[in-house]
Design a protein around this motif. Structure first.
Motif, mmCIF file in Angstrom:
data_model
loop_
_atom_site.group_PDB
_atom_site.id
_atom_site.type_symbol
_atom_site.label_atom_id
_atom_site.label_comp_id
_atom_site.label_asym_id
_atom_site.label_seq_id
_atom_site.Cartn_x
_atom_site.Cartn_y
_atom_site.Cartn_z
ATOM 1 N N ASP A 203 0.856 -1.181 0.000
ATOM 2 C CA ASP A 203 0.000 0.000 0.000
ATOM 3 C C ASP A 203 0.893 1.233 0.000
ATOM 4 O O ASP A 203 1.861 1.311 0.766
ATOM 5 C CB ASP A 203 -0.880 -0.018 1.260
ATOM 6 C CG ASP A 203 -1.942 1.079 1.265
ATOM 7 O OD1 ASP A 203 -1.713 2.130 0.653
ATOM 8 O OD2 ASP A 203 -2.984 0.878 1.892
ATOM 9 N N ASP A 277 -6.879 -3.117 1.413
ATOM 10 C CA ASP A 277 -6.739 -1.875 2.189
ATOM 11 C C ASP A 277 -6.825 -2.239 3.660
ATOM 12 O O ASP A 277 -7.912 -2.532 4.190
ATOM 13 C CB ASP A 277 -7.847 -0.894 1.801
ATOM 14 C CG ASP A 277 -7.658 0.479 2.426
ATOM 15 O OD1 ASP A 277 -7.131 0.551 3.564
ATOM 16 O OD2 ASP A 277 -8.032 1.477 1.789
ATOM 17 N N ARG A 280 -9.168 0.047 5.905
ATOM 18 C CA ARG A 280 -10.606 -0.197 5.751
ATOM 19 C C ARG A 280 -10.955 -1.670 5.946
ATOM 20 O O ARG A 280 -12.134 -2.022 5.980
ATOM 21 C CB ARG A 280 -11.056 0.251 4.362
ATOM 22 C CG ARG A 280 -10.931 1.745 4.123
ATOM 23 C CD ARG A 280 -11.061 2.120 2.656
ATOM 24 N NE ARG A 280 -12.271 1.576 2.047
ATOM 25 C CZ ARG A 280 -12.580 1.709 0.772
ATOM 26 N NH1 ARG A 280 -11.726 2.367 -0.033
ATOM 27 N NH2 ARG A 280 -13.681 1.194 0.284
#
Length: 448
Positions: A203, A277, A280
């Motif tokens: 990420d 993610d 999230r």
């Protein structure tokens, strides 16, 4: 007039005396190269003529390739070098230089075994430091903000295929790693898993995907790694069927007997249409083409000057020369643990697959070049006792691929074992090492 004649007579006598005693010196040639670069002018007598010791483990092909260069180094420097087997305990204690895998860099630095590379060495013409790929310069050579070694050659995997069309991960088979002593050209199970997990897990907003950098809790049982291992388990079934691709590292000695096909093309490892993610706790679709993340630092050979060397100046010159541009082509193909890391050689054909053919060799070189220059990379963590962590991950992959454990259970057990290893090393000590690997903490070599 009489005084002038006497002066001329005195100067003539002085000149004859200088010639007789050898005090007369010709001026140095203009344009001589900087001695720090490792290529002093042939007419210049070296400041030091020492014999340096280079520690190198069981790597016979690279050893032979370096030994061939000994005569040229002697002619350039007036000194020599000998290659020795590092001691099992204190690998760098009795050598001037050490050649080692990128995965070992963190542990060697934490042991205080290496000197930071001198600025004058990095600036030398012979080294051509800016010619190295940025991923090599900024990630594999640096530890805690300092450049601690130079690359002889490093490896990022490529995909060998039987098709001109781009392949996806579901077409890339899983092949068991044979032994570390007899490299098969198929990356070890840990590398095959991490290569698949990299585009799913990396990420842009997170520095770490393998550990929590605050607690050192492992993240390998998180969804992107479970998904990658499940995909790899499916790929294990391809070996009995129409396998069209395989992840490969260099194997230049010929085709293996268990190769499923004669590869005709090479590509950069595939990307992924989604990523996880972690903030999230959900999957996110990738807009545009599949997102590629290169796995770097899986193998290679770096050279560093040891903290215990009494000939550091000469050792840095030798390191810069061996890793330098003039020897790059010769040494970067010297065996299964090295490959090109220079942009200037990115179009040079390399027979990675051991089956010849300049066209295929150029495709391999291009695929590696694209991997090195990818926008995103996942560097293999250079931890203390890194090999033990990787062996645990190898075993998890083997268990899942062999059907003796589900991907979730295999990675859960591996995560528990990683936690135990971290406690054995010392959690705070390992955390500092990991932060320095990520470039989030400064490294200060011990003062001697």
């Amino acid at each position: 007039m009489r005084g002038t004649a006497a002066c001329r007579w005195w100067l003539a006598c002085a000149a004859l005396a200088c010639l007789a005693t050898g005090c007369w010196r010709q001026p140095e040639q203009q344009g001589s190269k900087n001695q720090e670069s490792g290529t002093p002018a042939a007419s210049r007598t070296p400041a030091t003529s020492v014999t340096l010791t280079v520690g190198l483990g069981d790597d016979p092909q690279l050893r032979s390739a370096i030994e061939v260069l000994a005569g040229e180094w002697r002619e350039l420097s007036g000194g020599g070098f000998e290659i020795v087997e590092p001691a099992a305990d204190g690998a760098a204690a009795e050598t001037d230089l050490l050649i080692f895998s990128p995965v070992q860099l963190g542990e060697l630095c934490e042991e205080g075994a290496l000197r930071p590379v001198r600025d004058s060495t990095l600036a030398s013409d012979a080294l051509a430091f800016d010619d190295f790929y940025p991923a090599v310069r900024d990630q594999l050579l640096r530890y805690g903000g300092r450049t601690m070694a130079l690359p002889i050659g490093c490896v990022t995997p490529v995909v060998a295929t039987t098709s001109e069309e781009p392949v996806q991960w579901d077409a890339v088979g899983y092949f068991p790693f044979v032994t570390r002593e007899s490299p098969s050209g198929m990356p070890r199970p840990a590398w095959q898993l991490l290569a698949r997990a990299a585009p799913l897990a990396v990420d842009d907003l997170r520095e770490s995907v393998l550990f929590n950098p605050e607690t050192m809790a492992p993240a390998i049982e998180s969804p992107p790694f479970v998904a990658a291992l499940a995909q790899l388990v499916d790929a294990a079934q391809l070996k009995a069927g129409p396998t069209t691709a395989a992840l490969r590292t260099p194997f230049r000695d010929g085709v293996l007997s268990d190769e499923p096909a004669v590869w005709t093309h090479a590509q950069t490892p595939p990307g992924a249409p989604r990523r996880y993610d972690a903030v999230r706790s959900d999957w996110v679709s990738v807009s545009g083409p599949p997102r590629r993340v290169s796995l770097v630092g899986v193998d290679g050979r770096l050279i560093g000057v040891t903290a215990g060397s009494r000939n550091a100046a000469a050792a840095f010159r030798l390191a810069a020369w061996l890793a330098g541009k003039s020897n790059a082509r010769q040494l970067s193909v010297a065996g299964p643990h090295v490959a090109n890391v220079r942009r200037s050689l990115s179009r040079s054909s390399d027979n990675w697959l051991g089956i010849g053919g300049a066209g295929l060799g150029r495709e391999v070189a291009l695929a590696a070049d694209q991997s090195w220059q990818s926008e995103h990379q996942l560097p293999v963590p250079r931890l203390i006792e890194a090999e033990r962590y990787l062996a645990v991950l190898d075993e998890a992959v083997k268990q899942a691929a062999g059907g003796s454990a589900s991907p979730e259970d295999a990675l859960r057990r591996a995560s528990e074992r990683w936690d135990e290893l971290t406690d054995e090393v010392g959690r705070e000590r390992q955390r500092r090492c990991y932060l320095r690997h990520l470039g989030l903490d400064q490294y200060a070599p011990p003062k001697r």
